[in-house]
Design a protein around this motif. Structure first.
Motif, mmCIF file in Angstrom:
data_model
loop_
_atom_site.group_PDB
_atom_site.id
_atom_site.type_symbol
_atom_site.label_atom_id
_atom_site.label_comp_id
_atom_site.label_asym_id
_atom_site.label_seq_id
_atom_site.Cartn_x
_atom_site.Cartn_y
_atom_site.Cartn_z
ATOM 1 N N UNK A 98 0.825 -1.212 0.000
ATOM 2 C CA UNK A 98 0.000 0.000 0.000
ATOM 3 C C UNK A 98 0.861 1.265 0.000
ATOM 4 N N UNK A 99 1.862 1.296 -0.835
ATOM 5 C CA UNK A 99 2.798 2.419 -0.903
ATOM 6 C C UNK A 99 2.500 3.231 -2.163
ATOM 7 N N UNK A 100 2.397 4.579 -2.065
ATOM 8 C CA UNK A 100 1.978 5.384 -3.228
ATOM 9 C C UNK A 100 3.045 5.646 -4.279
ATOM 10 N N UNK A 101 4.347 5.502 -3.945
ATOM 11 C CA UNK A 101 5.400 5.808 -4.911
ATOM 12 C C UNK A 101 6.415 4.670 -4.971
ATOM 13 N N UNK A 102 6.760 4.254 -6.186
ATOM 14 C CA UNK A 102 7.746 3.189 -6.391
ATOM 15 C C UNK A 102 8.893 3.733 -7.236
ATOM 16 N N UNK A 103 10.123 3.318 -6.876
ATOM 17 C CA UNK A 103 11.316 3.783 -7.587
ATOM 18 C C UNK A 103 12.187 2.605 -7.974
ATOM 19 N N UNK A 104 12.913 2.795 -9.084
ATOM 20 C CA UNK A 104 13.920 1.825 -9.523
ATOM 21 C C UNK A 104 15.200 2.591 -9.811
ATOM 22 N N UNK A 105 16.345 1.982 -9.464
ATOM 23 C CA UNK A 105 17.624 2.658 -9.713
ATOM 24 C C UNK A 105 18.733 1.651 -9.959
ATOM 25 N N UNK A 107 21.917 3.186 -9.938
ATOM 26 C CA UNK A 107 23.022 4.040 -9.520
ATOM 27 C C UNK A 107 23.250 5.238 -10.422
ATOM 28 N N UNK A 108 22.599 5.256 -11.619
ATOM 29 C CA UNK A 108 22.735 6.412 -12.517
ATOM 30 C C UNK A 108 21.664 7.454 -12.259
ATOM 31 N N UNK A 109 20.555 7.078 -11.679
ATOM 32 C CA UNK A 109 19.430 7.956 -11.431
ATOM 33 C C UNK A 109 18.260 7.133 -10.923
ATOM 34 N N UNK A 110 17.043 7.680 -10.997
ATOM 35 C CA UNK A 110 15.850 6.985 -10.525
ATOM 36 C C UNK A 110 14.742 7.058 -11.578
ATOM 37 N N UNK A 111 13.955 6.001 -11.687
ATOM 38 C CA UNK A 111 12.675 6.054 -12.374
ATOM 39 C C UNK A 111 11.611 6.049 -11.289
ATOM 40 N N UNK A 112 10.679 6.991 -11.351
ATOM 41 C CA UNK A 112 9.607 7.092 -10.360
ATOM 42 C C UNK A 112 8.286 6.673 -10.983
ATOM 43 N N UNK A 113 7.525 5.853 -10.263
ATOM 44 C CA UNK A 113 6.178 5.455 -10.681
ATOM 45 C C UNK A 113 5.195 5.948 -9.641
ATOM 46 N N UNK A 114 4.257 6.802 -10.055
ATOM 47 C CA UNK A 114 3.206 7.303 -9.183
ATOM 48 C C UNK A 114 2.047 6.304 -9.246
ATOM 49 N N UNK A 115 1.793 5.598 -8.138
ATOM 50 C CA UNK A 115 0.829 4.503 -8.141
ATOM 51 C C UNK A 115 -0.602 4.994 -8.389
ATOM 52 N N UNK A 116 -0.958 6.181 -7.901
ATOM 53 C CA UNK A 116 -2.335 6.664 -8.069
ATOM 54 C C UNK A 116 -2.579 7.141 -9.496
ATOM 55 N N UNK A 137 2.603 15.673 -1.976
ATOM 56 C CA UNK A 137 2.026 15.149 -3.220
ATOM 57 C C UNK A 137 0.930 14.131 -2.914
ATOM 58 N N UNK A 138 1.192 13.269 -1.928
ATOM 59 C CA UNK A 138 0.191 12.268 -1.539
ATOM 60 C C UNK A 138 -1.083 12.946 -1.025
ATOM 61 N N UNK A 139 -0.916 13.958 -0.149
ATOM 62 C CA UNK A 139 -2.066 14.686 0.382
ATOM 63 C C UNK A 139 -2.880 15.311 -0.735
ATOM 64 N N UNK A 140 -2.183 15.906 -1.684
ATOM 65 C CA UNK A 140 -2.878 16.581 -2.788
ATOM 66 C C UNK A 140 -3.642 15.572 -3.655
ATOM 67 N N UNK A 141 -2.991 14.441 -3.955
ATOM 68 C CA UNK A 141 -3.640 13.430 -4.796
ATOM 69 C C UNK A 141 -4.851 12.822 -4.112
ATOM 70 N N UNK A 142 -4.809 12.683 -2.776
ATOM 71 C CA UNK A 142 -5.922 12.061 -2.036
ATOM 72 C C UNK A 142 -6.879 13.095 -1.442
ATOM 73 N N UNK A 143 -6.631 14.404 -1.717
ATOM 74 C CA UNK A 143 -7.486 15.483 -1.202
ATOM 75 C C UNK A 143 -7.606 15.432 0.318
ATOM 76 N N UNK A 144 -6.482 15.281 0.997
ATOM 77 C CA UNK A 144 -6.450 15.199 2.454
ATOM 78 C C UNK A 144 -6.282 16.606 3.026
ATOM 79 N N UNK A 145 -7.215 17.015 3.891
ATOM 80 C CA UNK A 145 -7.140 18.329 4.521
ATOM 81 C C UNK A 145 -6.178 18.287 5.712
#
Length: 788
Positions: A98-105, A107-116, A137-145
Motif C-alpha cells: 500500500x505504498x503510493x510511490x515506487x522507484x527503480x535505480x 546508480x545512474x538515477x531513478x525512475x519514479x512510478x506514481x501509483x495513483x 504530493x500524496x495529500x494533494x492526490x488524495x485530497x487530504x485536509x
C-alpha cells in the motif's frame, strides 16, 4: 580514466550511490529508511512430516514519512542493468505494501512510478524527493485536509518490547483511519482467522481514541471467551479506561466498553443498551460480523440503529453474502481484505494437508433389511440412508468406532499429544465420539482422565477445560470433541489436527472450522495442520467461494418487494451450539414430518450395533506453492518442476558441477515445494543422494546408491596418485559421503572429527596435500570422481 560502475555489485551500487542520494534529500536513515525490508516469512511447504520455507519477499528500501506510514519503495539493480530494470518488482511490492510511490535505480538515477496516477518519470540522483515533498504530493492526490492529516498521522501505540504490525495489519489500520478521517462511517475489514484482527482493531481504536476524534468506544462480540481474550491480551493498554458490561446497571464513566451483543440487546425483552443515550458512543466495533449479526433483525442491528451517529467497523474472516443475509449491504464493500490464501502464501498462517477417508456405508449408503429394529426395539424406516443421515437420524455404532480408530491410528503414527478437535453432528454425537476415543486410548486416559474431553455448551466440566486445551503448556485435554461451540473465536494456536465428522453445507462455517488450525506456532512444533475428513467436507476447498470474492452480491430491491431477510426465513448458520438454540435438547430426539404436513412429532434416533463399517479409501492431499491441489503423484510433480527449471540433463549437470551452486539448486527446489527427503521416502530408496535422486526422477537415469558410487571411485584406482596419508584422508571423506552425502565435505573443520583426528592434526592432514589450496582442489576433484 573514468570509473566503471558496471564492475560493482548491487550491494555496492546501493551503498555508494542510492543510500547517499536518499540521505542527501533529507531522509533520516535511522528513523525513516528500512533497507532489506523483509515483509513475508516465506510459505511453509509440507511433504509428509517434513517442512521447509519458501522464499521471503524483501524490498531493497522502504521509506516511511512517519513510523508505520510507508510512502515509497526503491528497488535497486547493478549498473549492468537499466535504470528501470527493478520497476516491475517495485510496483508489485508497492501494491502489496500500500505504498503510493515506487522507484527503480541502477546508480545512474531513478525512475519514479506514481501509483495513483499511473505516471512515470526519470529523475537524477541528486533530485530524489524529500519526505515532505512526497507527503504533500500524496495529500494533494488524495485530497487530504490539514484536519484529516492530524488523524492520519496519529502515532501507533508502542511500548518497549511490543510487536510491530505486519504489513497487512498496517494496511488495514491505515486504510481504516484514513477512511474515517475522510468521513466514512461504515467500514468492513476482512481478515482471515489467525491474522490478528483483534490487534489490528486495538491499533485502530487507540489512534482514534488518542487523537480524541472518538472518545467513547463500544466493542461487541457474541461469546464471552472473545471478550475476555481481548481484554486480557491486545486491549490491555486500555485497562484503566476499559470495562466489560456484565450487569444490568451500566457505569458511564469508562471510555472503552466491551460487551456481548446478546446481553446488551436484552434477553427477556430488556434492552440494556438504551441506558445509554443515542449519542453516547462515537465508535462501535462488531467482531465476527458474519455470524448471527449479519441480518437486519439481528441483535446488534438494533444496537447499531439506536446509536445511529456512531462510526461502525465490522470485522470478519468470512463476509456473508446470500440472498437472505448480507453484511456487505450494511457495511459496504470491504476496504481491505487479507485472505487465508494470502496468509499461507506469505508464511504467516499454517498450511494444511488433507486426509480424506471413505467409509463403505458413507460412500455406498445403507438400507436396513425389512422389519429391522434398532437397539431400542423401534422399527427402522425402510429407505436408503446416507452420510447426511448418519448421527442425525441413524446411528451406526461401528461407524463411530471406525472414526475413533482412524484418529487414534494417525496420532500414534505422529504424536499422541497433538491437540485435536473432532467436530461432530451434535452434542449427543460428540459424547458418543468421546466414549469411542476413550476406548481406543485407554492407556493415556488411565494416566489422566482429561486426555479426552467433550467441550460443548451444555457441559460445564468440558467448558471449564477450554483454556487448558488452548494453553500450549498444558498437555490436557489433548483430544476434544465438540459440535458448534468451538467453530469460531477460539484462539487455538496449539491445534494440529482437525477431524471433520459432521455435515457442513455452509462455506462460512467451513472457513471458521478450518481457522481453528491456521495459526502458526513453530516453537511449539506446529508449522502445518492436518484435516482428517470423513464426510467429504474438504470438497469446499475447491469451491470458488473458498477464498475468493462472493460469486454474487445480492442487493435488495425495495421496488420488487425484496427484503434482505424475509420474515419467514431463519438463518441457518447462526453459529450457535444446539443447546444454545434449544436449551434442554440433548440431541437424542429429532423432528420428523408426518404425511408431508407441517405437523411434527419427536422420536429417538435409530441406533444399531450389528452393522460393520469398513474403510475403503484413504488419500493424502498436498497443496503446491500457489495453494493449489497437487493432483499428480509427488514423483510426477517433482519431475515436472525440475524440468521447468532444467530442461535437459546437460543443463542440470552444468549447474550441479559448478560446486558452489549445489546448495542453491536444493533451495530453489524447496521453494518449488520439492523436498528431496520426502521424495526419497516416497520412492522407498533412502540410500541415494540428491544428485542420483534428481537424475532418476527427472531424467529417468538408473540411480546408484552412495555406497555404489564410493566403490566405483575405489575401483578406478583414483586414490593411488596420492601419498598414504592423503589417501587415508580421501578414504575418510568417501566414508563421510556414504553416510551423510556431500554436506560439509569441503569444510576443513571436518578434519577435526573422527576418523581424521585419529590420523593426525588438521594442519598435518592438509600438509599431506601440499597446502590448503591443493587440499581443497583435491576435495573438488574427489566430488567430480564421485559423480563421474
Amino acid at each position: 580514466m573514468s570509473f566503471d560502475k558496471k564492475i560493482l555489485s548491487e550491494e555496492d551500487i546501493k551503498m555508494k550511490y542510492i543510500t547517499p542520494a536518499i540521505e542527501k534529500s533529507g531522509w533520516d536513515i535511522k528513523k525513516q529508511v528500512r533497507a532489506e525490508y523483509t515483509f513475508t516469512d516465506g510459505r511453509v511447504i509440507v511433504r509428509g512430516n517434513l517442512t521447509s520455507r519458501g522464499k521471503k519477499k524483501r524490498a531493497d528500501y522502504l521509506l516511511f514519512y512517519k513510523p508505520n506510514l510507508p510512502i515509497a519503495i526503491i528497488e535497486a539493480k547493478d549498473n549492468k542493468k537499466t535504470i528501470g530494470a527493478g520497476m516491475q518488482q517495485g510496483i508489485e511490492y508497492a501494491e502489496i505494501l500500500d505504498v503510493p510511490f515506487a522507484y527503480s535505480s541502477n546508480g545512474d538515477g531513478f525512475i519514479e512510478h506514481d501509483m495513483k496516477n499511473g505516471t512515470e518519470r526519470e529523475i537524477s540522483l541528486d533530485k530524489f524527493p524529500s519526505p515532505e515533498e512526497l507527503w504533500n504530493r500524496y495529500k494533494e492526490e488524495k485530497n487530504i485536509t490539514n484536519e484529516q492529516e492530524e488523524i492520519i498521522t496519529e502515532p501507533y501505540f508502542f511500548a518497549k518490547g511490543d510487536k510491530q504490525p505486519r504489513y497487512y495489519q498496517r494496511n488495514a489500520i491505515n486504510r481504516t483511519i484514513e477512511a474515517i478521517a475522510k468521513g466514512q462511517d461504515r467500514i468492513l475489514l476482512v481478515m482471515a482467522t489467525g491474522t490478528g484482527k483483534t490487534y489490528t482493531t486495538f491499533q485502530i481504536i487507540y489512534r482514534l481514541w488518542k487523537s480524541r476524534r472518538k472518545k467513547k468506544i463500544l466493542f461487541l462480540a457474541d461469546r464471552n471467551i472473545l471478550v475476555d481474550q481481548t481484554m486480557q491480551n491486545d486491549f490491555k493498554p486500555f485497562q484503566n479506561v476499559m470495562t466489560k458490561i456484565e450487569n444490568k446497571t451500566i457505569d458511564s464513566s469508562y471510555e472503552v466498553y466491551l460487551a456481548l451483543y446478546q446481553q446488551l440487546s436484552g434477553q427477556g425483552g430488556e434492552e440494556i443498551f438504551k441506558q445509554f443515550s443515542p449519542e453516547f458512543f462515537d465508535l462501535i466495533v462488531i467482531d465476527e460480523a458474519h455470524r448471527g449479526s449479519a441480518r437486519d433483525d439481528s441483535s446488534w442491528r438494533k444496537i447499531l440503529d439506536y446509536f445511529e451517529n456512531a462510526t461502525k467497523i465490522g470485522l470478519t474472516a468470512t463476509p456473508k453474502e446470500t440472498k437472505n443475509i448480507s453484511n456487505i449491504a450494511y457495511f459496504g464493500e470491504p476496504i481491505y481484505t487479507y485472505s487465508l490464501k494470502d496468509g499461507i502464501e506469505d508464511g504467516f498462517l499454517a498450511p494444511y494437508k488433507v486426509i480424506r477417508i471413505g467409509l463403505d456405508k458413507d460412500l455406498e449408503g445403507y438400507r436396513p433389511t425389512k422389519g429391522k429394529r434398532d437397539i431400542y426395539g423401534e422399527l427402522i424406516e425402510d429407505r436408503e440412508y446416507n452420510v447426511k443421515d448418519f448421527d442425525r437420524v441413524l446411528v451406526i455404532d461401528d461407524r463411530t468406532k471406525k472414526v475413533a480408530q482412524k484418529v487414534t491410528e494417525y496420532l500414534k503414527k505422529t504424536d499422541r499429544f497433538s491437540k485435536t478437535i473432532v467436530f461432530c453432528v451434535d452434542i449427543e454425537h460428540a459424547e458418543r465420539m468421546r466414549q469411542a476415543l476413550i476406548n481406543e486410548n485407554t492407556d493415556l486416559v488411565a494416566q489422566n482422565s482429561k486426555y479426552i474431553m467433550r467441550i460443548t455448551g451444555d457441559n460445564a466440566e468440558g467448558k471449564a477445560q477450554l483454556d487448558n486445551f488452548i494453553d500450549e503448556d498444558s498437555l490436557y485435554p489433548t483430544i476434544v470433541t465438540t459440535s458448534k461451540l468451538m467453530t469460531t473465536g477460539v484462539d487455538c494456536k496449539t491445534c494440529k489436527l482437525i477431524v471433520l465428522d459432521t455435515n457442513i453445507g455452509s462455506m462460512i462455517e467451513f472457513k471458521q472450522i478450518i481457522g481453528r488450525g491456521t495459526r502458526l506456532k513453530p516453537d511449539y512444533g506446529k508449522e502445518y495442520f492436518t484435516v482428517m475428513d470423513f464426510r467429504n467436507v474438504s470438497r469446499l476447498f475447491a469451491d470458488p467461494d473458498w477464498d475468493g470474492e462472493p460469486v454474487q452480491i445480492y442487493e435488495p430491491n425495495e421496488q420488487n418487494g425484496d427484503d434482505i431477510v424475509p420474515p419467514d426465513v431463519e438463518e441457518d448458520d447462526n453459529g450457535k451450539d444446539e443447546e444454545e438454540i434449544n436449551p434442554g435438547n440433548k440431541g437424542t430426539d429429532i423432528d420428523v414430518e408426518i404425511d408431508g404436513s407441517d405437523n411434527k412429532t419427536k422420536r429417538h434416533k435409530y441406533v444399531i450395533r450389528d452393522v460393520v463399517v469398513t474403510v475403503i479409501s484413504e488419500r493424502v492431499q498436498y497443496y503446491d506453492k500457489d495453494g493449489k491441489l497437487i493432483t499428480e503423484s509427488l514423483k510426477d510433480y517433482t519431475k515436472k518442476n525440475i524440468l521447468e527449471e532444467f530442461a535437459d540433463l546437460d543443463t542440470f549437470l552444468k549447474r550441479w558441477n559448478s560446486g558452489e551452486k549445489r546448495e542453491a539448486i536444493i533451495e530453489e527446489l524447496k521453494e518449488q515445494g520439492i523436498l528431496l527427503d520426502a521424495l526419497r521416502e516416497d520412492i522407498g530408496n533412502p540410500d541415494i543422494d540428491d544428485f542420483d535422486l534428481i537424475c532418476h526422477i527427472a531424467y529417468d537415469k538408473p540411480p546408484l546408491t552412495k555406497a555404489e558410487r564410493v566403490n566405483n571411485v575405489k575401483k578406478r584406482g583414483y586414490l593411488y596418485k596420492y601419498s598414504d596419508m592423503a589417501q587415508k584422508v580421501l578414504e575418510g571423506l568417501l566414508e563421510k559421503y556414504k553416510d551423510e552425502g556431500l554436506k560439509d565435505l569441503e569444510k576443513t573443520e571436518i578434519l577435526e572429527l573422527n576418523p581424521f583426528n585419529k590420523i593426525g592434526s588438521p594442519l598435518k592432514l592438509v600438509k599431506a596435500f601440499g597446502n590448503k589450496k591443493r587440499y581443497l582442489e583435491a576435495v573438488k576433484e574427489l566430488e567430480q570422481e564421485i559423480y563421474a
